[in-house]
Design an enzyme around this catalytic site. Structure first.
Site, short mmCIF file in Angstrom:
data_model
loop_
_atom_site.label_atom_id
_atom_site.label_comp_id
_atom_site.label_asym_id
_atom_site.label_seq_id
_atom_site.Cartn_x
_atom_site.Cartn_y
_atom_site.Cartn_z
N ASN A 7 0.87 -1.18 0.00
CA ASN A 7 0.00 0.00 0.00
C ASN A 7 0.91 1.23 0.00
OD1 ASN A 7 -1.82 2.03 0.48
ND2 ASN A 7 -2.61 1.19 2.40
N ARG A 91 -2.84 -2.22 -3.26
CA ARG A 91 -4.02 -1.39 -3.03
C ARG A 91 -3.96 -0.22 -4.01
NH1 ARG A 91 -5.42 2.86 1.70
NH2 ARG A 91 -7.59 3.09 1.16
N HIS A 180 -12.84 3.05 0.43
CA HIS A 180 -12.78 2.09 1.55
C HIS A 180 -13.55 0.81 1.21
CE1 HIS A 180 -12.35 5.75 4.45
NE2 HIS A 180 -11.16 5.24 4.23
N ARG A 241 -9.89 16.18 6.62
CA ARG A 241 -10.67 16.48 5.40
C ARG A 241 -12.04 17.03 5.79
NH1 ARG A 241 -10.05 10.67 2.71
NH2 ARG A 241 -8.24 10.25 4.01
N GLU A 386 -8.30 -4.91 5.68
CA GLU A 386 -8.27 -4.64 4.24
C GLU A 386 -7.15 -5.43 3.56
OE1 GLU A 386 -9.20 -0.14 3.61
OE2 GLU A 386 -8.49 -0.38 5.64
#
Ligand code: AMP
Length: 407
Positions: A7, A91, A180, A241, A386
Site C-alpha cells: 500500500n 491497493r 474504503h 478532510r 483490508e
C-alpha cells in the site's frame, strides 16, 4: 499461498506478508518519510519483537528493496527465498468506472490507473509508483490491483449521479465512486458469517471511522450508497478532510481569502475536518482528552463527527427500509466507546439500542455485538482487515492466471 500486500502513499510504503491458506499475517511494516533527510523503517514479524530504525531511503524502489532485504535476511527467518512469495496484491485507490473487480496487472491496467490520476491525484500516482517498484523487485510473479472503488460499482445511477449537467458525467466521468471498498466488504462479510445471515436478505450499514471516514449502505451484499463521492474528500467530516460542504462556500472563500486553487485544495484536505473545527488536533484520542479538560472546540469537533454518523445511519435506514446491523470499524469505530455511544444515542425509535456495559468494556481488537438483546438492530464492532481482502483476491487471481493465459 504467501502474498505480499503493498500500500503506497506519496512518502510511504506499507506492507503485509500474508499466508492466505490460514489467513495469518507473517510480517508487516512500513517505510515512512521516503525522500526526507531520514526515513523511518518499522518491521513487525508476527509473534516476535518489532524493530524501528532510521535510514536514508530516497524513493519507493529503495523502500521496496529495504522491505525485501528484511524479509530475506537469514537473521529474521521470515522467508528463505524470494520465490516463496507467490503473488503481490496492490491497493489502488481509484479504479474509475473501468474496474469493477480486482485485476491482474499488465500494461493496459497500468495505463488505466494512470488515466485515473486526475480523479485521485494524491493516491493513484504513488500507487502506480509502488506497482512499478514491486514489479522491478519481484518480476516473475503475478501482481494484482485491488481497487478501493470496486465494491461500490453496484451503486445505482440515482445514488451516483450528481445534480450537475449530465454532459459532465458523460465527458469527464464526474459521479460518486465511493472508497474504503475493501473494508466495507470485509466487515459486512464477517457479519453475515458471525450471525449466520443470508447475504441476499440482509441490510447492513458499515461505518469505517478512521482518519478517513466513510459510511455505506449494503443491501443484499451490494453497496447501494456510500458517503464518499467523486474523491475521498467528501461525505462525513474526517481527521483533516472537510467532508461535504455547500459548493458556494468555495467561491466565497476564494474571493474573501484571495486563495489560489492549490491552497484551497490543501485547506480542504489537510487543515479542515476535526483539526479545522477544533483548531487543536485531527486525532480523536487527543480531542477526547482535551474535551474532558473542558476545551469547547474539541468537544464541538467530536459532536459534529458523531452527529454526522447519526445522520448517515438514519438516512441509510430510510433508503433500505430498515437494517439488520450497524457495524463500526477502523481506528475510531473499533476503539472509541464514546463515539459509538454518542452516534447511536436516542435511536431506539429506529430499533437501535446500545448496551452501555458491553460498549464500554469491549476489548480493542475484538469482534463483539454491543447492542442490547431487545435491540432490533445488531450493533457490531468488527475490526477491519483490508490487507487480508487484498491478499485473498491476489491469491485467487494469481492461481487462475497459472491455469489460463486469459485472466
Ligand atoms: P485509522 O485511520 O483507522 O488508523 O484510525 C485513526 C484514528 O483512530 C485516529 O483518529 C485515532 O485517534 C483513532 N483512535 C485510535 N485509538 C483510539 C481510541 N482508543 N479512542 C479514540 N480514538 C482512537
Amino acid at each position: 499461498m504467501l502474498v505480499l500486500v503493498i500500500n503506497c502513499g506519496s512518502s510511504s510504503v506499507k506492507y503485509d506478508l500474508i499466508q492466505t491458506t490460514d489467513e495469518m499475517g507473517v510480517c508487516r511494516g512500513v517505510v515512512e518519510r521516503i525522500g526526507a533527510v531520514t526515513s523511518i523503517v518499522k518491521h513487525e514479524p508476527a509473534g516476535r519483537e518489532s524493530s524501528k530504525d532510521t535510514k536514508v531511503i530516497a524513493n519507493h524502489s529503495e523502500a521496496l528493496q529495504e522491505i525485501m532485504n528484511f524479509l530475506l535476511s537469514s537473521d529474521n527467518e521470515i522467508i528463505s527465498d524470494i520465490s516463496d512469495i507467490k503473488a503481490v496484491g496492490h491497493r489502488v485507490v481509484h479504479g474509475g468506472e473501468m474496474f469493477k473487480d480486482s485485476v491482474l496487472i499488465d500494461d493496459v491496467v497500468k495505463e488505466a490507473i494512470e488515466q485515473a490520476f486526475d480523479l485521485a491525484p494524491l493516491h493513484n500516482p504513488p500507487n502506480l509508483k509502488g506497482i512499478e517498484a514491486a514489479q522491478d523487485r519481484l518480476p516473475d510473479i503475478p501482481h494484482v490491483a485491488v481497487f478501493d472503488t470496486a465494491f461500490h460499482h453496484s451503486l445505482p445511477p440515482h445514488a451516483y449521479l450528481y445534480g450537475i449537467p449530465n454532459r459532465l458525467y458523460r465527458r469527464h466521468k464526474i459521479r460518486r465512486y465511493g472508497f474504503h471498498g475493501t473494508s466495507h466488504y470485509f466487515v459486512s462479510r464477517q457479519y453475515y458469517k458471525l450471525r449466520k445471515k443470508s447475504k441476499s436478505k440482509t441490510n447492513v450499514i458499515t461505518c469505517h471511522l478512521g482518519n478517513g471516514a466513510s459510511i455505506s449502505a449494503i443491501k443484499g451484499g451490494e453497496s447501494i450508497d456510500t458517503s464518499m463521492g467523486f474523491t475521498p474528500l467528501s461525505g462525513m467530516v474526517m481527521g483533516t478532510r472537510s467532508g461535504d460542504l455547500d459548493p458556494s462556500i468555495l467561491f466565497y472563500i476564494v474571493e474573501k481569502e484571495e486563495l489560489q486553487l492549490n491552497s484551497l485544495h490543501a485547506m480542504l484536505n489537510r487543515h479542515s475536518g476535526l483539526l479545522g473545527i477544533s483548531g487543536y488536533a485531527s486525532d480523536m484520542r487527543d480531542l477526547i482528552s482535551e474535551a474532558k479538560n473542558g476545551d469547547r472546540r474539541c468537544q464541538q469537533a467530536i459532536d459534529v463527527f458523531c452527529y454526522q454518523i447519526k445522520k448517515y445511519i438514519g438516512s441509510y435506514m430510510g433508503v433500505m427500509n430498515g437494517c439488520d446491523a450497524v457495524i463500526f470499524t477502523a481506528g475510531i469505530g473499533e476503539n472509541s466507546p464514546l463515539v459509538r455511544k454518542k452516534a447511536l444515542e436516542q435511536m431506539d425509535h429506529l430499533g437501535i439500542e446500545i448496551d452501555e456495559q458491553k460498549n464500554n468494556e469491549l476489548v480493542p481488537g475484538k469482534t463483539e455485538r454491543i447492542s442490547t438483546d431487545a435491540s432490533k438492530v445488531d450493533v457490531m464492532v468488527i475490526p477491519t482487515n483490508e490487507e487480508l481482502v487484498i491478499a485473498i483476491d491476489a491469491a485467487k487471481i494469481a492461481s487462475a492466471s497459472d491455469q489460463s493465459p486469459w485472466v
